[in-house]
Write an enzyme that holds these catalytic residues in place. Sequence first.
Site, mmCIF file in Angstrom:
data_model
loop_
_atom_site.group_PDB
_atom_site.id
_atom_site.type_symbol
_atom_site.label_atom_id
_atom_site.label_comp_id
_atom_site.label_asym_id
_atom_site.label_seq_id
_atom_site.Cartn_x
_atom_site.Cartn_y
_atom_site.Cartn_z
ATOM 1 N N ARG A 20 -18.651 -3.314 7.818
ATOM 2 C CA ARG A 20 -17.319 -2.866 8.123
ATOM 3 C C ARG A 20 -17.350 -1.573 9.065
ATOM 4 O O ARG A 20 -17.799 -0.484 8.493
ATOM 5 C CB ARG A 20 -16.401 -2.880 7.042
ATOM 6 C CG ARG A 20 -15.733 -4.168 6.799
ATOM 7 C CD ARG A 20 -14.944 -4.420 5.691
ATOM 8 N NE ARG A 20 -13.823 -3.156 5.579
ATOM 9 C CZ ARG A 20 -12.876 -2.930 4.762
ATOM 10 N NH1 ARG A 20 -12.875 -4.037 3.867
ATOM 11 N NH2 ARG A 20 -11.956 -2.102 4.796
ATOM 12 N N ARG B 184 -9.828 6.954 4.074
ATOM 13 C CA ARG B 184 -9.221 6.136 3.395
ATOM 14 C C ARG B 184 -8.741 6.353 1.926
ATOM 15 O O ARG B 184 -7.731 6.116 1.400
ATOM 16 C CB ARG B 184 -10.082 4.640 3.547
ATOM 17 C CG ARG B 184 -10.295 4.171 5.148
ATOM 18 C CD ARG B 184 -11.476 3.133 4.791
ATOM 19 N NE ARG B 184 -11.188 2.000 3.939
ATOM 20 C CZ ARG B 184 -12.584 1.413 3.636
ATOM 21 N NH1 ARG B 184 -13.282 1.708 4.320
ATOM 22 N NH2 ARG B 184 -12.084 0.240 2.845
ATOM 23 N N ARG C 251 0.874 -1.259 -0.028
ATOM 24 C CA ARG C 251 0.036 0.070 -0.114
ATOM 25 C C ARG C 251 0.824 1.291 0.023
ATOM 26 O O ARG C 251 0.257 2.449 -0.165
ATOM 27 C CB ARG C 251 -0.857 0.096 1.336
ATOM 28 C CG ARG C 251 -2.435 -0.417 1.001
ATOM 29 C CD ARG C 251 -3.086 -0.257 2.139
ATOM 30 N NE ARG C 251 -4.508 -0.010 2.209
ATOM 31 C CZ ARG C 251 -5.300 -0.932 1.984
ATOM 32 N NH1 ARG C 251 -4.793 -2.261 2.055
ATOM 33 N NH2 ARG C 251 -6.702 -0.924 2.028
ATOM 34 N N ARG D 199 -22.028 -1.068 1.316
ATOM 35 C CA ARG D 199 -21.480 -2.444 1.211
ATOM 36 C C ARG D 199 -21.875 -3.249 2.440
ATOM 37 O O ARG D 199 -21.722 -2.886 3.510
ATOM 38 C CB ARG D 199 -19.931 -2.356 0.933
ATOM 39 C CG ARG D 199 -19.146 -3.622 0.909
ATOM 40 C CD ARG D 199 -17.886 -3.572 0.452
ATOM 41 N NE ARG D 199 -16.826 -2.957 1.489
ATOM 42 C CZ ARG D 199 -15.609 -3.024 1.318
ATOM 43 N NH1 ARG D 199 -14.839 -3.602 0.174
ATOM 44 N NH2 ARG D 199 -14.706 -2.530 1.989
HETATM 45 P P1 AMP Z 1 -8.848 -3.300 3.395
HETATM 46 O O1 AMP Z 1 -9.695 -4.535 3.834
HETATM 47 O O2 AMP Z 1 -7.753 -3.646 2.245
HETATM 48 O O3 AMP Z 1 -9.737 -2.063 2.690
HETATM 49 O O4 AMP Z 1 -7.930 -2.787 4.585
HETATM 50 C C1 AMP Z 1 -8.625 -2.006 5.929
HETATM 51 C C2 AMP Z 1 -7.613 -1.585 6.626
HETATM 52 O O5 AMP Z 1 -6.703 -2.301 6.984
HETATM 53 C C3 AMP Z 1 -6.893 -0.274 5.943
HETATM 54 O O6 AMP Z 1 -7.682 1.052 5.696
HETATM 55 C C4 AMP Z 1 -5.671 -0.280 6.610
HETATM 56 O O7 AMP Z 1 -5.907 0.393 8.068
HETATM 57 C C5 AMP Z 1 -5.359 -1.656 7.004
HETATM 58 N N1 AMP Z 1 -4.556 -2.253 6.015
HETATM 59 C C6 AMP Z 1 -4.785 -3.338 5.231
HETATM 60 N N2 AMP Z 1 -3.784 -3.705 4.409
HETATM 61 C C7 AMP Z 1 -2.456 -2.784 4.763
HETATM 62 C C8 AMP Z 1 -1.266 -2.472 4.410
HETATM 63 N N3 AMP Z 1 -0.957 -2.967 3.447
HETATM 64 N N4 AMP Z 1 -0.495 -1.554 5.143
HETATM 65 C C9 AMP Z 1 -1.055 -0.938 6.176
HETATM 66 N N5 AMP Z 1 -2.289 -1.165 6.435
HETATM 67 C C10 AMP Z 1 -3.147 -1.867 5.793
#
Ligand code: AMP
Length: 216
Positions: A164, A175, A95, A131
Amino acid sequence: MRQITQTKVLILLGPPGAGKGSQAALLKENLHLAHISTGDLLRAAIQKKSALGQKAKTFMDQGQLVPDELMFAMLFERISEPDCANGFILDGFPRTVAQAEELERRLDHHEVKVLSLTLEDAHIVERLTKRLICSGCQTPYHLLFAKPREEGKCDRCGEPLFQRSDDTEAVVKERLKVYHEKTAPLIAFYQKQGTLESINANQDKETVLSEIRDFL
Ligand code: AMP
């Protein structure tokens, strides 16, 4: 599908809500690769109330990135599991450019392909704030465009659906900001390496999937 056996690591890039998780779930069976969603791993850690989960929750609830040292420890523990031996799809990782550089160092013997799912901000808030996710198998639904057959229940496994805690409008906006500042530069990073293909995510799931298959 061409070259599937050579595709050991498939990185799915894209803003929140672009459909990385949905596409990874569809692709993993076809490609015989494990699906690693770092967001799902973190949510599982929170549910288990592990030390990592507790630390991560504060960042996630604010729409911020979880610190790299926690992310790498968690990710490589998952990668060491047997179902990843044939390769894996990364959904939500890397990320940041720093994560990508470190990943490259650690995966230097893998063949890596990168797919960028593109979606304009205007569509993202609508997608995410409506969602719902299955608490059992993580299948995503949408209150307008992809309703479950029975309200509040997963079509696939029958487990309850939930929203979520970071899919509220305020956190989604944060985000998105984080995405543009920290994650979007990865597109140029992978473009330079010649490993990136972009696909328009503002199409139905099946069309996106078929374009991904053409790329692979
Ligand atoms: P996601 O389900 O991919 O939208 O991720 C949800 C949250 O998890 C993100 O907003 C971050 O807080 C954390 N997160 C997920 N993947 C990463 C990553 N590669 N690096 C840092 N934080 C992450």
